[in-house]
Design an enzyme around this catalytic site. Structure first.
Site, mmCIF file in Angstrom:
data_model
loop_
_atom_site.group_PDB
_atom_site.id
_atom_site.type_symbol
_atom_site.label_atom_id
_atom_site.label_comp_id
_atom_site.label_asym_id
_atom_site.label_seq_id
_atom_site.Cartn_x
_atom_site.Cartn_y
_atom_site.Cartn_z
ATOM 1 N N SER A 26 0.814 -1.216 0.000
ATOM 2 C CA SER A 26 0.000 0.000 0.000
ATOM 3 C C SER A 26 0.849 1.270 0.000
ATOM 4 C CB SER A 26 -0.960 -0.042 1.189
ATOM 5 O OG SER A 26 -1.893 0.999 1.148
ATOM 6 N N ASP B 47 -2.482 6.396 -3.417
ATOM 7 C CA ASP B 47 -1.319 5.749 -2.813
ATOM 8 C C ASP B 47 -0.838 4.624 -3.718
ATOM 9 O OD1 ASP B 47 -3.480 4.079 -2.315
ATOM 10 O OD2 ASP B 47 -2.706 3.396 -0.388
#
Length: 444
Positions: free
Chosen positions: A104, A243
């Site tokens: 992530s 992200d």
């Protein structure tokens, strides 16, 4: 059962250090494969594997593929795609599970493995515990005639782009709007520009040149202090930052304003709940700004908090039968569009509110005045019991006493990194910073 491997978002850590090693990931694939095969309604279970742009993804993908094959599970490989694309494709292709290789928002040195169910949602705790039990049984490999096969889904990104576009209201477009996209050199680098361009926007891109090492480096949804400045410099109306795996969204305008997940959830929920014609509510987390809870109360919109983590937001939404929820960090969920947090889809819902209303994002958020929040992250060793630190607990009690009813303190260990997060929320930002720093120093 005590979970040894799974955190709040799968298995994550530093590459080359247990458990993010090829041998463990091979074992994880075998164990998960046996569980998915056990629950499959077909003769042979099939899983889909996607990844972000980290260089370690090649190694971990190969290990996972070998593990699933050894368990007699077939594999569909789709290469670098956003995490929510895996959720969508798993559901659309009627597969048994989806797997994402990603850490992530973490730097490239980290990586992780997270799973989606056949319905495109994060795995329940019970299934993760079942996988952990299988891991403890060790390596098992089927005979040659029972091994799984693998093939590549060449149009995975294209399918996901079309899905994202389908969540934008029919009859609306983004013509006349200029957007600045920061794709974090991550999984959105080829999908996001296509989505917004094909809906009519003029698109300026940054963070679309991944090299395996630059994911999240100074860009993306965790580096947005200058997002508004970059948006203005690009001559764009709005800036969108994703992200590394594109399940988070932060936005900015060209006037110096940055809009976090709380502000975007407010816009999205207000626009969509008023069109439902029935009672509904919103789910946030322990980190959600108190001003958002207060504003929803003024609007007679029910609001509840879940534990930090989009999986817990999702669980509460399903329990309540509600559709909208999210986190301050930018994980936003609209269950009438997608089964998990999706940065691109969330951006489209916010942009739809802008287009339909004819108002700017600043105008749409005018009724929400967020309280200052100061967050300090302190690195800790795994398993550290901060509640057993008398000096630190005394500092926490002192901070809470000074704030009284005018603010709050939240202390929690990160579920994805070896960090203790110290958060203070208060009307006076200087006071919040002073108290947060005092508590952080008490850990020394």
């Amino acid at each position: 059962m005590t979970r040894q491997f799974f955190g709040t978002d799968g298995v994550r850590g530093t590459v080359g250090e247990y458990p993010i090693t090829p041998d463990f990931v091979l074992l994880l694939g075998q164990a998960a494969g046996r569980v998915f095969a056990r629950h499959s309604k077909t003769a042979r279970a099939t899983v889909l594997i996607g990844k972000d742009t980290r260089v370690s993804g090649y190694m971990l993908e190969a290990a996972l593929q070998a593990g699933f094959s050894a368990a007699g599970v077939d594999i569909v490989l789709c290469g670098p795609v956003p995490t929510p694309a895996v959720a969508y494709l798993t559901r659309a292709l009627r597969l048994d599970a989806g797997v994402v290789i990603s850490a992530s928002h973490n730097p490239y040195q980290d990586n992780g493995i997270k799973f989606f169910s056949a319905s495109g949602t994060k795995l329940p705790d019970a299934v993760e515990e079942e996988i952990e039990a299988e891991i403890l049984k060790g390596y098992q490999c089927g005979s040659s005639d029972a091994l799984g096969k693998a093939h590549r889904l060449d149009d995975a990104c294209g399918r996901y782009v079309e899905f994202c576009k389908s969540t934008f209201p029919t009859g609306l477009d983004l013509k006349g709007m200029k957007l600045y996209l920061d794709c974090a050199h991550g999984a959105a680098y080829h999908a996001a520009p296509a989505v917004f361009h094909e809906l009519g926007a003029d698109v300026v891109c940054e963070g679309v040149e991944p090299d395996g090492f630059n994911i999240n480096r100074g860009v993306g949804a965790t580096h947005t202090d200058d997002l508004a400045e970059r948006t203005a410099r690009a001559g764009a109306d709005l800036g969108l930052a994703f992200d590394g795996d594109a399940d988070r969204l932060i936005m900015a305008d060209n006037k110096g304003h940055v809009y976090n997940g709380d502000a975007l959830l407010y816009v999205m929920a207000c626009e969509r709940i008023k069109g439902l014609g029935k009672a509904s509510g919103v789910v946030g987390t322990l980190m959600t700004n108190f001003a958002l809870e207060k504003r929803f109360a003024e609007m007679n919109i029910a609001f509840e908090r879940a534990k930090v983590g989009d999986r817990y937001v999702m669980e509460r939404l399903l329990q309540k039968g509600w559709l909208y929820g999210g986190e301050s960090s930018g994980h936003l969920i609209a269950l009438d569009c997608q089964t998990t947090g999706d940065g691109i889809v969330s951006a489209l819902q916010v942009l739809a509110a802008v287009v339909k209303s004819g108002k700017t994002l600043e105008e749409l958020t005018a009724g929400l005045q967020l309280m200052p929040q100061v967050m300090i992250n302190r690195r800790i060793v795994k398993g550290y019991d901060w509640q057993d630190n008398a000096k630190f607990m005394a500092a926490v009690e002192k901070a809470q006493a000074r704030l009284g009813e005018a603010g709050r303190v939240l202390i929690r260990p990160s579920g994805t990194e070896p960090l203790l997060r110290i958060m203070v929320e208060a009307a006076d930002e200087a006071l919040a910073r002073e108290l947060a720093q005092a508590m952080a120093q008490a850990l020394d």
